[in-house]
Write a protein that holds these residues in place. Structure first.
Motif, PDB file in Angstrom:
ATOM      1  N   GLU A   5     -18.156-103.702  77.989  1.00 17.85           N
ATOM      2  CA  GLU A   5     -17.217-104.776  77.930  1.00 17.85           C
ATOM      3  C   GLU A   5     -16.041-104.274  77.373  1.00 17.85           C
ATOM      4  O   GLU A   5     -16.017-103.362  76.806  1.00 17.85           O
ATOM      5  N   PRO A   6     -14.664-104.809  77.730  1.00 19.14           N
ATOM      6  CA  PRO A   6     -13.482-104.355  77.344  1.00 19.14           C
ATOM      7  C   PRO A   6     -13.110-104.523  75.846  1.00 19.14           C
ATOM      8  O   PRO A   6     -13.831-105.484  75.294  1.00 19.14           O
ATOM      9  N   MET A   7     -12.377-103.567  75.199  1.00 17.66           N
ATOM     10  CA  MET A   7     -12.089-103.651  73.894  1.00 17.66           C
ATOM     11  C   MET A   7     -10.589-103.558  73.588  1.00 17.66           C
ATOM     12  O   MET A   7      -9.930-102.798  74.582  1.00 17.66           O
ATOM     13  N   THR A   8      -9.891-104.155  73.131  1.00 11.98           N
ATOM     14  CA  THR A   8      -8.335-104.060  73.018  1.00 11.98           C
ATOM     15  C   THR A   8      -7.906-103.391  71.656  1.00 11.98           C
ATOM     16  O   THR A   8      -6.898-102.825  71.763  1.00 11.98           O
ATOM     17  N   SER A   9      -9.004-103.265  70.980  1.00 13.11           N
ATOM     18  CA  SER A   9      -8.538-102.442  69.537  1.00 13.11           C
ATOM     19  C   SER A   9     -10.014-101.693  69.213  1.00 13.11           C
ATOM     20  O   SER A   9     -11.075-102.498  69.509  1.00 13.11           O
ATOM     21  N   GLU A  10     -10.126-100.931  68.170  1.00 16.47           N
ATOM     22  CA  GLU A  10     -11.315-100.544  67.576  1.00 16.47           C
ATOM     23  C   GLU A  10     -12.041-101.821  66.857  1.00 16.47           C
ATOM     24  O   GLU A  10     -13.446-101.468  66.769  1.00 16.47           O
TER      25      GLU A  10
END
Ligand code: TSX
Ligand code: MN
Length: 585
Positions: free
Chosen positions: A352-357
């Motif tokens: 799944e996508p992550m936009t930050s840590e």
């Protein structure tokens, strides 16, 4: 056409194929070409994806089913004829019923699939201490991992044909339904059946299933020990190498210790790795215990691996590594919490996508793994291939204890050392259980891995003193003492070398100690603290014991051991009573 001169093997493969009904059968030879072929097939069907080949040559990512990420102790069974032989430490099932239950799942499960026959040798091919097995699996991921983790293929088959003996392991990933997942062991038949999981500890049958559960059972009848231990070599500036075996519950940094980097203050000292997870130990003619690592690779927890925490593991996994359930960066590099590379993840372990840590994290599953060949470790010891094994001078038990256990203490003799191992306990961490700081009993770190009744296991450990008159010293360490504010009192990591040195000096009769009720503790002077930044009162705290706390601990140890009932060896009861009496005096 016959694939092997071993008729028992030929016959078993025929039976297994009739049950599982694969479309085709492949006998694995263990070659590099074969490995590459499996990788290409998995790349094509999406089981593996390529990582950045410039930064991570020949490294691949596997994402497991999100419900299949760890060992399953509740579905792991020891199927001996009688329940008492499995003991209260195991889940037992009657063998006939067990076969019936799991064979119903195996029935036809390989239709449309390839059945791989994987001969493997646990330990150096030429070692009399090694043992072979054959794993039948429908998972190319398992075959590729077995290639890295064991001596797999033709050389193992040759040994099986010469010797005649092998452990039978049948595995299918099945439909990955957690309710139809069983890891069954039949120690009396030297066989394993594993269904419904592709995860390493459940599916790479040479590792925990064979090298610990089945091997521990065999070791008892044959007079040796199959243990959940790392093996390391410690070389002093004069070039003399000594060997240590050590058992720790999870989350204590066993792999880190096995690959320890000596601190600045210890130029000229060197640690080398024989193994990071399993040791097979056997008395030699000189009475010493000799150890081999039955494995050929590392199947290690990824999160927390950084150049600072474990430089050698970090280097071991920069090439030819299979990563399972880690995250990925924008550059398509593997990412995990604690990598400390300055990178950021863009995709988590589920894809799944992550936009930050912190968004949609963690990036890597807490139990995500690397599979890497042992020889990529910069401090790999060539003694790993010694057919005779390496002589063990010290056995170290350990645990994660915020209070109570001092930095190190030495058992008074072998029988007391067995008590120290049997009384092992460790605090859980979030990564392992989600519950933090709960003390769990884990004798010799073997709670999930002993293939028979713990009471008999303790008896077997005690009996080693009849087989050998030159056994290693036995020690207990704790790197995890803290003050009231939660600050760690011992710097740990490379500085643990000082503690290993004290243990080996004790074995040589060269280090001073204070005798206490629980064993010998270092005097403040005997532990080398030169160039170490530690306050005197912190040192005092980790080198002393609280008698009241220990009286309560020994009470708890006694109650735990007595839960094994009348099979508990009287000699072990004597040992804990002796410590209790000394604490009361
Ligand atoms: O592996 C660890 N070891 C053994 C190393 C050879 N860890 C990591 C445990 C998680 C798997 C440790 N953590 C060790 C240790 O000896 N000690 C600690 C606790 C600790 C953590 C950080 C610091 C000191 C001790 N120091 C600072 O944070 C500066
Ligand atoms: Mn382990």
């Amino acid at each position: 056409m016959s694939n092997t001169s071993n008729t028992a093997l030929e016959q078993w493969i025929k039976e297994v194929a009739e049950l599982t009904k694969p479309d085709r059968i492949v006998w694995c030879n263990g070659s590099q070409d074969e490995y590459q072929g499996l990788v290409d097939e998995m790349l094509a069907n999406g089981t593996l994806s390529k990582l950045n080949q410039d930064d991570y040559p020949n490294c691949y990512l596997h994402r497991s089913d999100p419900r299949d990420v760890a060992r399953v102790e509740g579905a792991t069974m020891i199927c001996t004829k009688t329940e008492i032989d499995a003991g209260p430490n195991n889940i037992w099932m009657e063998p006939t019923a067990a076969h019936e239950k799991i064979d119903a799942m195996f029935d036809g499960c390989m239709q449309g699939r390839t059945m791989y026959v994987v001969p493997y040798c646990m330990g150096p091919i030429a070692s009399p201490l090694s043992r072979c097995g054959v794993e039948v699996t429908d998972s190319p991921y398992v075959v590729a991992n077995m290639k890295i983790m064991t001596r797999m293929g033709q050389s193992a088959l040759n040994r099986i044909e010469k010797e005649g003996n092998f452990v039978k392991g049948l595995h299918s990933t099945g439909e990955l339904d957690p309710d139809r997942r069983f890891i069954m062991h039949f120690p009396e038949e030297l066989s394993i059946k594993s269904y419904g999981s592709g995860y390493g500890g459940n599916a790479l049958l040479g590792k925990k299933c064979h090298a610990l559960r089945i091997a521990s059972y065999q070791a008892r009848s044959e007079g040796w020990l199959a243990e959940h231990m790392l093996i390391l070599g410690l070389t002093n500036p004069e070039g003399v190498t000594r060997y240590v075996a050590a058992a720790f519950p999870s989350a204590c940094g066993k792999t880190n210790l096995a690959m320890l980097v000596p601190p600045e203050s210890h130029k000229g000292w060197k640690v080398s790795t024989i193994g990071d997870d399993i040791a097979w130990l056997q008395p030699g003619k000189d009475g010493k215990l000799y150890a081999i690592n039955p494995e050929a690779g590392f199947f290690g927890v990824v999160p927390g691996t950084s150049p600072k925490t474990n430089y050698n593991a970090y280097k071991s996994i920069e090439q030819d590594t299979i990563f399972t359930n880690v995250g990925v960066t924008a550059d398509n590099n593997p990412y995990w919490e604690g990598k400390e590379s300055g990178e950021t993840p863009v995709i988590n372990w589920k894809g799944e996508p992550m936009t930050s840590e912190t968004d949609n994290g963690p990036a890597a599953h807490p139990n995500s793994r690397f599979t890497a060949h042992a020889t990529y470790n910069p401090v790999y010891s060539p003694e790993s291939e010694n057919p005779g094994g390496v002589p063990i001078d010290a056995i170290i038990f350990g645990g994660r204890r915020r209070e109570l256990a001092p930095l190190i203490y030495e058992a008074k003799d072998w029988a007391h050392g067995v008590l120290v191992g049997a009384g092992m306990a460790s605090e859980t961490t979030a990564a392992a259980t989600g519950q933090v700081g709960v003390v769990r009993r884990d004798p010799m770190a073997m709670k999930p891995f002993c293939g028979y009744n713990f009471a008999d296991y303790f008896g077997h450990w005690l009996s080693m003193s009849e087989k050998s008159d030159n056994l290693p010293g036995v020690f207990h360490v704790n790197w995890f003492r803290r003050d009231e504010d939660g600050r760690f009192l011992w710097p740990g990591f490379g500085e643990n070398l000082r503690v290993l040195r004290w243990a080996l000096d004790r074995v040589d009769g060269k280090a001073d100690a204070v005798e206490t009720a629980i064993g010998y503790l270092p005097t403040a002077e005997s532990l080398d603290t030169n160039d170490l930044d530690i306050a005197a009162d912190d040192l005092e705290a980790i080198l002393s014991i609280d008698k009241n706390q220990w009286a309560a601990e020994m009470q708890a140890v006694g109650e735990y051991l007595e839960s094994y009932g009348e099979r508990l060896p009287a000699a072990l009861r004597d040992e804990y009573k002796k410590v209790q009496a000394a604490l009361a005096a």
